[in-house]
Scaffold this active site. Structure first.
Site, short mmCIF file in Angstrom:
data_model
loop_
_atom_site.label_atom_id
_atom_site.label_comp_id
_atom_site.label_asym_id
_atom_site.label_seq_id
_atom_site.Cartn_x
_atom_site.Cartn_y
_atom_site.Cartn_z
N ASP A 30 0.85 -1.19 0.00
CA ASP A 30 0.00 0.00 0.00
C ASP A 30 0.89 1.24 0.00
O ASP A 30 1.90 1.30 0.69
CB ASP A 30 -0.92 0.00 1.24
CG ASP A 30 -2.07 0.97 1.09
OD1 ASP A 30 -3.22 0.50 0.98
OD2 ASP A 30 -1.83 2.20 1.10
N ILE A 31 0.47 2.24 -0.76
CA ILE A 31 1.28 3.46 -0.89
C ILE A 31 1.27 4.27 0.42
O ILE A 31 2.21 5.04 0.67
CB ILE A 31 0.76 4.29 -2.10
CG1 ILE A 31 1.86 5.16 -2.67
CG2 ILE A 31 -0.49 5.08 -1.77
CD1 ILE A 31 1.53 5.69 -4.07
N ASN A 86 -12.75 -3.21 2.63
CA ASN A 86 -13.72 -2.11 2.68
C ASN A 86 -14.65 -2.23 1.48
O ASN A 86 -14.20 -2.42 0.35
CB ASN A 86 -12.98 -0.77 2.64
CG ASN A 86 -12.15 -0.53 3.89
OD1 ASN A 86 -12.55 -0.91 4.99
ND2 ASN A 86 -10.99 0.09 3.73
N GLY A 92 -16.37 2.59 3.55
CA GLY A 92 -15.24 3.51 3.37
C GLY A 92 -14.33 3.14 2.21
O GLY A 92 -13.16 3.52 2.18
N GLN A 93 -14.87 2.42 1.23
CA GLN A 93 -14.05 2.02 0.08
C GLN A 93 -13.70 3.26 -0.76
O GLN A 93 -14.57 4.07 -1.07
CB GLN A 93 -14.82 1.01 -0.77
CG GLN A 93 -13.99 0.43 -1.92
CD GLN A 93 -14.76 -0.65 -2.68
OE1 GLN A 93 -15.90 -0.99 -2.35
NE2 GLN A 93 -14.12 -1.18 -3.71
N HIS A 99 -10.11 -5.24 -3.42
CA HIS A 99 -8.79 -5.46 -2.84
C HIS A 99 -8.93 -5.88 -1.39
O HIS A 99 -9.80 -5.40 -0.67
CB HIS A 99 -7.90 -4.21 -2.95
CG HIS A 99 -8.52 -2.95 -2.42
ND1 HIS A 99 -9.44 -2.23 -3.15
CD2 HIS A 99 -8.37 -2.30 -1.25
CE1 HIS A 99 -9.82 -1.18 -2.44
NE2 HIS A 99 -9.19 -1.20 -1.26
N HIS A 101 -6.93 -5.72 2.09
CA HIS A 101 -5.79 -5.16 2.83
C HIS A 101 -5.26 -6.26 3.75
O HIS A 101 -6.04 -6.87 4.50
CB HIS A 101 -6.22 -4.01 3.74
CG HIS A 101 -6.73 -2.79 3.05
ND1 HIS A 101 -5.98 -1.63 2.93
CD2 HIS A 101 -7.91 -2.52 2.45
CE1 HIS A 101 -6.70 -0.71 2.29
NE2 HIS A 101 -7.87 -1.22 2.00
P1 5GP Z 1 -9.81 1.45 0.33
O1 5GP Z 1 -10.14 2.62 1.22
O2 5GP Z 1 -10.42 1.59 -1.03
O3 5GP Z 1 -10.07 0.13 0.97
O4 5GP Z 1 -8.23 1.51 0.20
C1 5GP Z 1 -7.54 1.91 -0.93
C2 5GP Z 1 -6.07 1.77 -0.58
O5 5GP Z 1 -5.33 1.90 -1.79
C3 5GP Z 1 -5.56 2.86 0.36
O6 5GP Z 1 -4.99 2.23 1.52
C4 5GP Z 1 -4.51 3.61 -0.45
O7 5GP Z 1 -3.40 4.00 0.31
C5 5GP Z 1 -4.15 2.60 -1.52
N1 5GP Z 1 -3.75 3.20 -2.79
C6 5GP Z 1 -4.43 4.13 -3.48
N2 5GP Z 1 -3.80 4.43 -4.63
C7 5GP Z 1 -2.68 3.66 -4.65
C8 5GP Z 1 -1.61 3.52 -5.59
O8 5GP Z 1 -1.54 4.17 -6.63
N3 5GP Z 1 -0.64 2.63 -5.28
C9 5GP Z 1 -0.68 1.88 -4.15
N4 5GP Z 1 0.33 1.03 -3.94
N5 5GP Z 1 -1.67 1.98 -3.24
C10 5GP Z 1 -2.66 2.86 -3.49
#
Ligand code: 5GP
Ligand code: ZN
Length: 117
Positions: A30-31, A86, A92-93, A99, A101
């Site tokens: 994750d970034i 999520n 909170g997606q 994906h 986590h």
């Molecule tokens: P969500 O809130 O949708 O479950 O989480 C999305 C996750 O994707 C976040 O933790 C965010 O940091 C990660 N993320 C978003 N854009 C990128 C990206 O371009 N590269 C990577 N490695 N992670 C990303």
């Protein structure tokens, strides 16, 4: 999906710190990590969210779940980890490409959901 950031990562149009790739699945860090270990496990196939899954995805979902503990251990989660999916607005997606986590490290993770009342 033209505008999906994770599809772009699958197509290598955007770089990632990859930890696993096979014909169906990609895993990358994750970034914005929430803990020492924080990677995302995604299907290469674009599926919007867990709520968008269908019977035809059964094998793929099973494969992802089986892979999660293996990769977590490889990444140093010797004593457990947390898996978060999520889903939708209430969940909170933020990225609408399914994906998982996988979050962990050496220390016990803080509680996440506070009990009401
Ligand atoms: P969500 O809130 O949708 O479950 O989480 C999305 C996750 O994707 C976040 O933790 C965010 O940091 C990660 N993320 C978003 N854009 C990128 C990206 O371009 N590269 C990577 N490695 N992670 C990303
Ligand atoms: Zn996508």
């Amino acid at each position: 999906m033209n505008n999906c950031i994770f599809c772009k990562i699958v197509k290598k149009e955007i770089p990632c710190n990859k930890i696993h790739e096979d014909e169906d699945i990609l895993a990358f860090n994750d970034i914005h990590p929430a803990a020492p270990v924080h990677f995302l496990l995604i299907p290469k196939l674009h599926i919007d969210s867990l709520a968008g899954t269908q019977d035809s995805h059964q094998n793929l979902l099973g494969k992802m779940l089986l892979l999660a503990p293996r990769l977590a251990k490889e990444q140093g989660c010797e004593d457990g980890f947390r898996t978060i999916i999520n889903t939708g607005r209430v969940g909170g997606q933020e990225v609408f490409h399914l994906h998982f986590h996988i979050i962990g490290g050496r220390e016990r993770l803080p509680g996440m959901i506070h009990h009401q009342g």
